[in-house]
Scaffold this active site. Structure first.
Site, PDB file in Angstrom:
ATOM      1  N   LYS A   1       0.804  -1.223   0.000  1.00 46.59           N
ATOM      2  CA  LYS A   1       0.000   0.000   0.000  1.00 46.59           C
ATOM      3  C   LYS A   1       0.841   1.279   0.000  1.00 46.59           C
ATOM      4  CE  LYS A   1      -4.046  -2.044   0.125  1.00 46.59           C
ATOM      5  NZ  LYS A   1      -5.014  -1.922  -0.955  1.00 46.59           N
TER       6      LYS A   1
ATOM      7  N   SER B   1      -3.532 -12.438   3.850  1.00 48.59           N
ATOM      8  CA  SER B   1      -3.861 -12.091   2.456  1.00 48.59           C
ATOM      9  C   SER B   1      -2.818 -12.646   1.492  1.00 48.59           C
ATOM     10  CB  SER B   1      -4.014 -10.579   2.283  1.00 48.59           C
ATOM     11  OG  SER B   1      -2.885  -9.904   2.790  1.00 48.59           O
TER      12      SER B   1
END
Length: 331
Positions: free
Chosen positions: A43, A278
């Protein structure tokens, strides 16, 4: 940007061969090790592009405030970028997110607003609340207030077209056959799919989806419906974001938490790589894609972040027991 700035360390992460996944499929499966970014997640890339774009468009100046709704990692990326550009940061985060991510955000100087985890359809959803907070702040803030809006701000996708996709192409010397990853905002899958297919339209792109998300059914049956649930954070969604709309997807796979965690624990034992849930979803998707495509293919996925960010969940015996999830023998 100065070379000694922490922001110059965002991107250009290594590609790691995942031995077990490769052996299982007869393919060469690689993971893009995004935990090497300063904020220890993929991110950071979107955070940098989004803030720079806002500054370039004069939407915010030094001393202004960035507001965002995030499951944590984008917030951490924004905190690092905002500190460098001398901007304030307000983060709206669901209470359900890991204590490790919340502590990191506070340590980096972000103001945290914790809210109940409710669906996007609810006006009290963390994303909608972040927009409302930014609109209220704008009334009095002279140096600018900017709502990052990572889910629908297409600069997110652009970040991955210009960086992640180009790096993967170069690191595989253009010999990549397929790419897969999960979706939170949709920026990574969209950007990498567009960037890679511009190089070679035959590269297969697959969605790796956790249970409880509606995107698998959207790709397979063209309808948003979900079954089950997942402890993974920051991925899986019940809506089509502006970023996800851009994704060029050929295939989709769905994975349970049990499958994902077993892969995470296996990787810790065999390769000493510590990842979050994830990444387990992503690796499972790459294995399923490899089995479908057949041996000899080069497949890349994303190793999103460091597993220590979820220690209170995925390395917590009591938590795992309460969710009926696998417990590694070394825990």
């Amino acid at each position: 940007m100065e070379n000694n700035s922490i922001l110059s360390q965002i991107g250009n992460t290594p590609l790691v061969r995942l031995k077990q996944a490769s052996d299982l499929t007869g393919c060469n499966i690689y993971g893009k090790a995004e935990y090497f970014n300063p904020g220890e997640s993929i991110k950071d890339r979107a955070a940098l592009f989004i803030v720079k774009d806002a500054i370039n468009r004069k939407l915010i100046a030094k001393g202004g405030t960035v507001v965002e709704g995030t499951a944590g990692n984008t917030g951490i990326g924004l905190a690092i970028v905002c500190k460098e550009y001398e901007l304030n940061l307000k983060i709206v985060i669901p209470k359900t997110q890991s204590i490790e991510k919340k502590k990191t955000l506070k340590d980096l100087g972000a103001e945290l607003i914790e809210v109940d985890a409710v669906p996007y359809s609810d006006p009290k959803n963390y994303i909608k609340l972040s927009q409302k907070i930014s609109e209220n702040l704008k009334k009095n803030e002279k140096k600018g207030v900017f709502w990052a809006n990572q889910f629908d701000n297409l600069v997110n996708t652009e970040a991955h077209i210009k960086t992640t996709a180009q790096e993967i192409w170069a690191q595989t010397a253009g010999k990549i056959d397929a790419f897969t990853c999960s979706v939170g905002t949709g920026g990574t899958l969209s950007g990498v799919s567009v960037g890679l297919k511009e190089k070679n339209k035959n590269i297969k792109i697959a969605l790796s989806d956790p249970m409880g998300s509606s995107l698998y059914s959207y790709i397979k049956e063209n309808k948003l419906s979900s079954t089950g649930n997942s402890i993974t954070e920051g991925i899986g969604t019940g809506r089509i974001t502006k970023n996800f709309e851009k994704a060029l997807i050929d295939e989709a796979f769905q994975t349970t938490d049990t499958e994902a965690l077993n892969l995470v624990y296996d990787l810790i034992e065999k390769q000493k790589i510590i990842l979050g849930g994830s990444s387990g979803i992503n690796i499972a998707g790459a294995i399923k894609l490899g089995k479908k495509m057949g041996p000899g293919k080069t497949i890349v996925t994303i190793l999103c972040d460091n597993g220590k960010r979820y220690a209170s969940k995925i390395f917590n015996k009591e938590f795992l027991k309460s969710k009926n999830l696998p417990i590694p023998k070394w825990l």
